[in-house]
Design an enzyme around this catalytic site. Structure first.
Site, mmCIF file in Angstrom:
data_model
loop_
_atom_site.group_PDB
_atom_site.id
_atom_site.type_symbol
_atom_site.label_atom_id
_atom_site.label_comp_id
_atom_site.label_asym_id
_atom_site.label_seq_id
_atom_site.Cartn_x
_atom_site.Cartn_y
_atom_site.Cartn_z
ATOM 1 N N LYS A 151 0.852 -1.191 0.000
ATOM 2 C CA LYS A 151 0.000 0.000 0.000
ATOM 3 C C LYS A 151 0.892 1.246 0.000
ATOM 4 C CE LYS A 151 -4.277 1.514 2.135
ATOM 5 N NZ LYS A 151 -5.472 1.117 2.855
ATOM 6 N N GLU A 167 -20.220 -3.043 9.934
ATOM 7 C CA GLU A 167 -21.079 -2.129 10.701
ATOM 8 C C GLU A 167 -22.221 -2.875 11.386
ATOM 9 O OE1 GLU A 167 -20.029 -1.588 7.605
ATOM 10 O OE2 GLU A 167 -18.764 0.195 7.812
ATOM 11 N N ARG A 189 -25.893 0.654 6.566
ATOM 12 C CA ARG A 189 -25.752 -0.805 6.526
ATOM 13 C C ARG A 189 -26.421 -1.481 7.738
ATOM 14 N NH1 ARG A 189 -21.139 -2.875 3.350
ATOM 15 N NH2 ARG A 189 -21.826 -2.145 1.320
HETATM 16 C C1 LIG Z 1 -19.301 -0.240 4.388
HETATM 17 C C2 LIG Z 1 -18.036 0.563 4.430
HETATM 18 N N1 LIG Z 1 -17.442 0.800 5.623
HETATM 19 C C3 LIG Z 1 -16.308 1.543 5.664
HETATM 20 C C4 LIG Z 1 -15.762 2.038 4.521
HETATM 21 C C5 LIG Z 1 -14.540 2.942 4.596
HETATM 22 N N2 LIG Z 1 -13.390 2.329 3.904
HETATM 23 C C6 LIG Z 1 -13.019 2.709 2.680
HETATM 24 S S1 LIG Z 1 -11.703 1.864 2.109
HETATM 25 C C7 LIG Z 1 -11.590 0.999 3.551
HETATM 26 C C8 LIG Z 1 -10.488 0.001 3.729
HETATM 27 C C9 LIG Z 1 -10.494 -1.001 2.658
HETATM 28 O O1 LIG Z 1 -9.425 -1.861 2.858
HETATM 29 P P1 LIG Z 1 -9.018 -2.829 1.686
HETATM 30 O O2 LIG Z 1 -10.234 -3.429 1.083
HETATM 31 O O3 LIG Z 1 -8.004 -3.772 2.202
HETATM 32 O O4 LIG Z 1 -8.411 -1.867 0.590
HETATM 33 P P2 LIG Z 1 -7.040 -1.040 0.631
HETATM 34 O O5 LIG Z 1 -7.428 0.382 0.846
HETATM 35 O O6 LIG Z 1 -6.186 -1.574 1.708
HETATM 36 O O7 LIG Z 1 -6.443 -1.229 -0.703
HETATM 37 C C10 LIG Z 1 -12.580 1.367 4.447
HETATM 38 C C11 LIG Z 1 -12.745 0.818 5.790
HETATM 39 C C12 LIG Z 1 -16.426 1.774 3.310
HETATM 40 N N3 LIG Z 1 -15.993 2.254 2.147
HETATM 41 N N4 LIG Z 1 -17.550 1.037 3.294
#
Ligand SMILES: Cc1ncc(C[n+]2csc(CCOP(=O)(O)OP(=O)(O)O)c2C)c(N)n1
Length: 635
Positions: A284, A368, A396
């Site tokens: 990342k 959530e 959600r």
């Molecule tokens: C339902 C929901 N909860 C929280 C988020 C906030 N959010 C956006 S990206 C993310 C992390 C995603 O992690 P990952 O899938 O591993 O992707 P990375 O950014 O590490 O590439 C979160 C928690 C969201 N988009 N949707």
């Protein structure tokens, strides 16, 4: 001089496919430079996008988008995809009003298959698409690209369960960077770490994958056989993977920054008709030293200086910071308080609480629904859980709020952050539905502070009750602590913030009260004297008390930062009708549409909810009433 000679030649995936393989490394470097440049100016999801540059290039080299459907989970990592798929020239407008979105949008391109923004939907969507394509016999593959964080979401697991049952040739590319926004949590994350950490397996994998790559043409039956063999060998040598238990072929982990390896593995996978998981490991923030060093900080970032990575300060007079300070303060006084987040430790301001009280802090992953019901369980034992979730993601968990928290009357405090317009993340992220969604739930108390002091008294009040309470607050600076804000909280009642003895009353809630204060000044310039009332309670409202206040005025406007349909304005209008008041009432809120991306101030203006807009709506309406002789004050 053209700084991006390779990228400039790419107007769609076909141009990418035509590039010689040896140029792809340079293309990746150009793409990274563009992403860093634009995000440093506009803000955006930096670290996630830098991590998937090679993966995206490989996907678009191998798959034939849009016949093959590439579906990005969350969609926050789609910048390289956009640059490749025809939006290179518009990329500098990323996340700006009228510009291209930071998330996939069907209206933007045929290569954006679904609109996303909330996590863990990609596998379900891809499965539905595959089933639809199979019924209509259109052919094509569906690839869900999902991060290890998004994989912790319940929907992703529900879809995995169903995928093996449906038995379609779904391809899941698991982008494992060992991070959600902050550290990923839970058994799935540990499982993935085990898979990537076993040195013996790494060696096995390297030899196996390079062996497969060297076979010039591998037909489908042979591919199946090869991967069955691999699976069999793995099962013998290692423990089965979670995915093989779910009925998927499992390939990986493979280096997500090696375009040659990725292209070769994905080309072979494209020919498999069983559900497959390709486990890809990425870094990342790759390629920008500051983001690689602190991917959490540079996950979603405000404009920053490329040279030293310094991020524009948001100041600390906003509601999230107030919540952060209040949580730690109250936790010191009340040992029953525990804090819960669904993968948003820093975003919600719970980082400080976590540092101070690690044993009372829970990050449950992107979950959530689970967060809310987990809190309900904790509350049954006498604890006082505070669940901090953004308004948009709280959508959600509405059933969990109704069924698991409010129906049994459990004393859970829901701290609903980003309640209102959120800005550049756009349609999927605005927190404008929570008032209509929560207001219909019987016996739920909903509060909305305008200042830090009011927020603290609301948390204290919530803790003094033995029932569920929602405290909602926007992504905004709180109002100045004027003396009336510190008046004691009384159930269902608000307070006058300004009283000038006029015939016009403006009612406001939460952070938008600062716009109401500005509106009062604009109205004063127009010789309209108005009072200002802070509602404090969204629910319950002491109806008789409010009716008496309304009755003191000839004209009342109410401003709220949420949808008009089902909003507080509708409720106050109903109170006015019920008490048969002769008062002109004007509710001001977001009318029936999804709000686009833009800064908060642009959006307030667009919706006429900024100081000028509120004042203009009020004076327009008074003019109408005056024409009908319903308003006695001379204008
Ligand atoms: C339902 C929901 N909860 C929280 C988020 C906030 N959010 C956006 S990206 C993310 C992390 C995603 O992690 P990952 O899938 O591993 O992707 P990375 O950014 O590490 O590439 C979160 C928690 C969201 N988009 N949707």
């Amino acid at each position: 001089m053209n700084k991006y000679p390779l990228l400039s030649s790419i107007n769609g995936p076909d141009n990418l496919k035509a590039l010689p393989s040896k140029k792809l490394g340079s293309l990746a470097r150009e793409i990274r430079r563009v992403i860093i440049k634009v995000v440093s100016a506009n803000g955006g999801h930096l670290a996630s996008n830098l991590g998937v540059v090679e993966l995206t290039i490989a996907l678009h080299r191998v798959f034939k988008s849009p016949q093959d459907k590439i579906i990005w989970d969350v969609g926050h990592q789609c910048y390289t995809h956009k640059l490749i798929c025809g939006r290179r020239e518009k990329f500098s407008s990323l996340r700006r009003m009228g510009g291209i979105s930071g998330f996939p949008k069907r209206t933007e391109s045929e290569h954006d298959i679904v609109d996303t923004g909330h996590a863990s939907t990609s596998i379900s969507a891809a499965l539905g698409i595959l089933e639809g394509m199979s019924i209509s016999k259109t052919g094509g593959k569906a690839v869900a690209v999902i991060g290890d964080g998004a994989l912790t979401g319940g929907m992703a697991l529900e879809a995995l369960n169903y995928a093996s049952y449906l038995g379609k040739g779904l391809i899941i590319v698991l982008n494992d960077n060992n991070m959600s926004i902050s550290d990923n949590v839970g058994a799935i994350s540990s499982h993935l770490s085990r898979l990537t950490a076993t040195p013996f397996y790494q060696v096995f994998r390297r030899h196996f994958d390079s062996g497969v790559r060297q076979i010039p043409f591998v037909g489908e039956p042979l591919m199946r056989l090869i991967y069955r063999m691999k699976k069999g060998m793995k099962a013998l040598i290692f423990r089965e993977t979670l995915f093989s238990d779910f009925g998927f072929e499992y390939i990986g982990p493979i280096d997500g920054h090696n375009i040659r390896l990725l292209t070769s593995v994905l080309s072979n996978v494209r020919r498999i008709d069983n559900p497959v998981v390709v486990h890809v490991t990425t870094i990342k923030g790759k390629g920008y030293i500051h983001a690689e060093g602190d991917p959490t900080l540079y996950h979603g970032v405000s404009p920053f200086s490329i040279l030293d990575g310094k991020i524009e300060s948001k100041g600390n007079l906003n509601f999230t910071d107030a919540f952060s300070r209040i949580m730690t303060k109250l936790a010191a006084e009340d040992k029953r308080i525990v804090g819960i987040t669904a993968a948003m430790t820093d975003g919600t301001g719970l980082g400080r609480f976590k540092a101070r009280y690690p044993g009372r802090f829970y990050d449950v992953g992107i979950a959530e629904q689970h967060a809310v019901t987990f809190a309900a369980g904790l509350a049954t034992t006498g604890l006082r859980p505070v669940v901090a979730i953004y308004s948009t993601f709280m959508q959600r968990a509405i059933d969990q709020v109704i069924h698991d928290v409010v129906l049994p009357g459990l004393p859970v405090i829901l701290a609903v952050d980003r309640a209102g317009m959120v800005g550049a993340d756009g349609e999927t992220h605005h927190g404008v539905f929570d008032i209509p969604l929560f207001r219909s739930i019987p016996s739920l108390t909903i509060l909305s502070p305008a200042t830090q002091g009011e927020m603290e008294s609301m948390f204290r009040y919530a803790l003094s009750l033995d029932k569920p309470v929602v405290i909602r607050y926007p992504k905004a600076a709180y109002a100045e602590e004027l003396p009336p804000f510190s008046l004691e909280l009384k159930e269902g009642r608000g307070i006058h913030i300004e009283r000038h003895g006029g015939q016009v009353l403006l009612i406001g809630v939460d952070g938008i009260i600062t716009e109401a204060q500005k509106a009062l000044k604009v109205l004063a310039d127009k010789k309209i004297t108005a009072d200002l009332y802070n509602l404090r309670f969204i629910k319950p409202l002491d109806e008789e008390y409010l009716a008496n206040i309304l009755n003191d005025y000839e004209f009342v406007a109410l401003v709220e930062e949420g949808m008009a349909q089902g909003g507080i304005g509708e409720y106050v209008a109903a109170i006015s009708n019920k008490y048969n008041l002769e008062v002109g009432f004007l509710p001001l809120a977001i009318t029936d549409r999804f709000l686009p991306q833009a800064s908060r101030s642009e959006l307030l203006k667009l919706c006429r909810l900024d100081g000028e807009g509120i004042a203009a709506s009020i004076s327009d309406y008074i003019a109408v009433l005056k024409k009908k002789k319903l308003y006695s004050i001379p204008l």
